[in-house]
Each structure stands twice: as structure tokens, then as C-alpha cells.
Scaffold this motif. Structure first.
Motif, PDB file in Angstrom:
ATOM      1  N   UNK A  19      16.462   5.011  -0.583  1.00  0.00           N
ATOM      2  CA  UNK A  19      15.758   5.970   0.265  1.00  0.00           C
ATOM      3  C   UNK A  19      14.495   5.326   0.822  1.00  0.00           C
ATOM      4  N   UNK A  20      14.311   5.437   2.140  1.00  0.00           N
ATOM      5  CA  UNK A  20      13.122   4.902   2.806  1.00  0.00           C
ATOM      6  C   UNK A  20      12.085   6.002   2.901  1.00  0.00           C
ATOM      7  N   UNK A  21      10.874   5.721   2.416  1.00  0.00           N
ATOM      8  CA  UNK A  21       9.799   6.712   2.439  1.00  0.00           C
ATOM      9  C   UNK A  21       8.576   6.115   3.109  1.00  0.00           C
ATOM     10  N   UNK A  22       7.869   6.970   3.843  1.00  0.00           N
ATOM     11  CA  UNK A  22       6.604   6.561   4.426  1.00  0.00           C
ATOM     12  C   UNK A  22       5.506   6.884   3.418  1.00  0.00           C
ATOM     13  N   UNK A  23       4.676   5.921   3.108  1.00  0.00           N
ATOM     14  CA  UNK A  23       3.566   6.110   2.176  1.00  0.00           C
ATOM     15  C   UNK A  23       2.266   5.837   2.908  1.00  0.00           C
ATOM     16  N   UNK A  24       1.194   6.417   2.401  1.00  0.00           N
ATOM     17  CA  UNK A  24      -0.110   6.164   2.994  1.00  0.00           C
ATOM     18  C   UNK A  24      -1.028   5.554   1.956  1.00  0.00           C
ATOM     19  N   UNK A  25      -1.986   4.777   2.450  1.00  0.00           N
ATOM     20  CA  UNK A  25      -2.944   4.126   1.569  1.00  0.00           C
ATOM     21  C   UNK A  25      -4.277   4.044   2.317  1.00  0.00           C
ATOM     22  N   UNK A  26      -5.357   4.221   1.592  1.00  0.00           N
ATOM     23  CA  UNK A  26      -6.687   4.120   2.189  1.00  0.00           C
ATOM     24  C   UNK A  26      -6.858   2.731   2.815  1.00  0.00           C
ATOM     25  N   UNK A  27      -7.385   2.683   4.028  1.00  0.00           N
ATOM     26  CA  UNK A  27      -7.532   1.417   4.752  1.00  0.00           C
ATOM     27  C   UNK A  27      -8.374   0.392   4.011  1.00  0.00           C
ATOM     28  N   UNK A  28      -9.469   0.832   3.368  1.00  0.00           N
ATOM     29  CA  UNK A  28     -10.316  -0.101   2.617  1.00  0.00           C
ATOM     30  C   UNK A  28      -9.580  -0.650   1.408  1.00  0.00           C
ATOM     31  N   UNK A  38      -2.005   6.896  -7.713  1.00  0.00           N
ATOM     32  CA  UNK A  38      -2.717   5.703  -7.246  1.00  0.00           C
ATOM     33  C   UNK A  38      -1.950   4.434  -7.630  1.00  0.00           C
ATOM     34  N   UNK A  39      -1.508   4.366  -8.865  1.00  0.00           N
ATOM     35  CA  UNK A  39      -0.766   3.198  -9.331  1.00  0.00           C
ATOM     36  C   UNK A  39       0.563   3.023  -8.620  1.00  0.00           C
ATOM     37  N   UNK A  40       1.283   4.114  -8.411  1.00  0.00           N
ATOM     38  CA  UNK A  40       2.587   4.034  -7.741  1.00  0.00           C
ATOM     39  C   UNK A  40       2.436   3.561  -6.296  1.00  0.00           C
ATOM     40  N   UNK A  41       1.451   4.097  -5.593  1.00  0.00           N
ATOM     41  CA  UNK A  41       1.243   3.684  -4.204  1.00  0.00           C
ATOM     42  C   UNK A  41       0.807   2.224  -4.148  1.00  0.00           C
ATOM     43  N   UNK A  42      -0.102   1.827  -5.029  1.00  0.00           N
ATOM     44  CA  UNK A  42      -0.578   0.450  -5.060  1.00  0.00           C
ATOM     45  C   UNK A  42       0.565  -0.522  -5.340  1.00  0.00           C
TER      46      UNK A  42
END
Length: 94
Positions: free
Chosen positions: A15-24, A58-62
Motif C-alpha cells: 500500500x502506497x501512503x502519503x506521509x508528512x514531515x516537518x520541513x526542519x 514520530x518514530x514511525x514517520x522518521x
């Protein structure tokens, strides 16, 4: 706050998912990764915080951003799980 997006394809389900992350945070991760590659170093990350503060998200996105093959089977929640994962396969621990 600048938010950047990246796609994550789950290696288990496809499954393809779009994720977001803080730019900094994304910029810092990219710089850290560049330095580690120059020095041929491994990565090790410990996330601490209050219960319910978002450590898992936070850990999963990172991890998803840094390693497209990342999945839940590579997450260790305590020292015993980490020790067992290292002993089983040193290359698969995130």
C-alpha cells in the motif's frame, strides 16, 4: 511550520501512503544521513517522552522517511526485544 510530504510504500502490503514531515526535521534528517554516509556509520535512534506525546508516530514517520523498507516487525519496544533482534539479524534493526 513548513510541512513536506513523501510517499511510503509498505513492504508487507504494498500500500502506497502519503506521509508528512516537518520541513526542519526533514532537513536535519537529510544532513545527519549525509554525514553518516560519509563516515560509513550505522544509525541508532532512541525516542523518549511522556505517555501519549506522539513518540510512536514520530518514530514511525522518521523511520519510514529514512528507510523505505521499514515496517512494524523491525520496531523494538524494550531492551529484550532489541537484544533479540540484534542477535537474529543485525542488518534488520531500525
Amino acid at each position: 511550520m513548513v510541512v513536506e510530504y513523501f510517499n511510503y510504500k509498505c513492504p508487507t502490503t504494498g500500500v502506497l501512503r502519503a506521509c508528512s514531515i516537518d520541513g526542519k526535521w526533514k532537513k536535519n534528517l537529510d544532513l545527519i544521513n549525509l554525514e553518516l554516509r560519509k563516515k560509513d556509520r550505522d544509525k541508532f535512534l532512541i525516542i523518549t517522552g511522556e505517555e501519549g506525546s506522539g513518540k510512536t508516530v514520530f518514530g514511525m514517520i522518521t523511520c519510514s522517511y529514512k528507510d523505505p523498507t521499514f515496517n512494524l516487525s523491525r520496531v523494538c519496544m524494550n531492551g529484550e526485544e532489541f537484544k533479540n533482534a540484534v542477535m537474529k539479524d543485525r542488518k534488520s534493526v531500525v
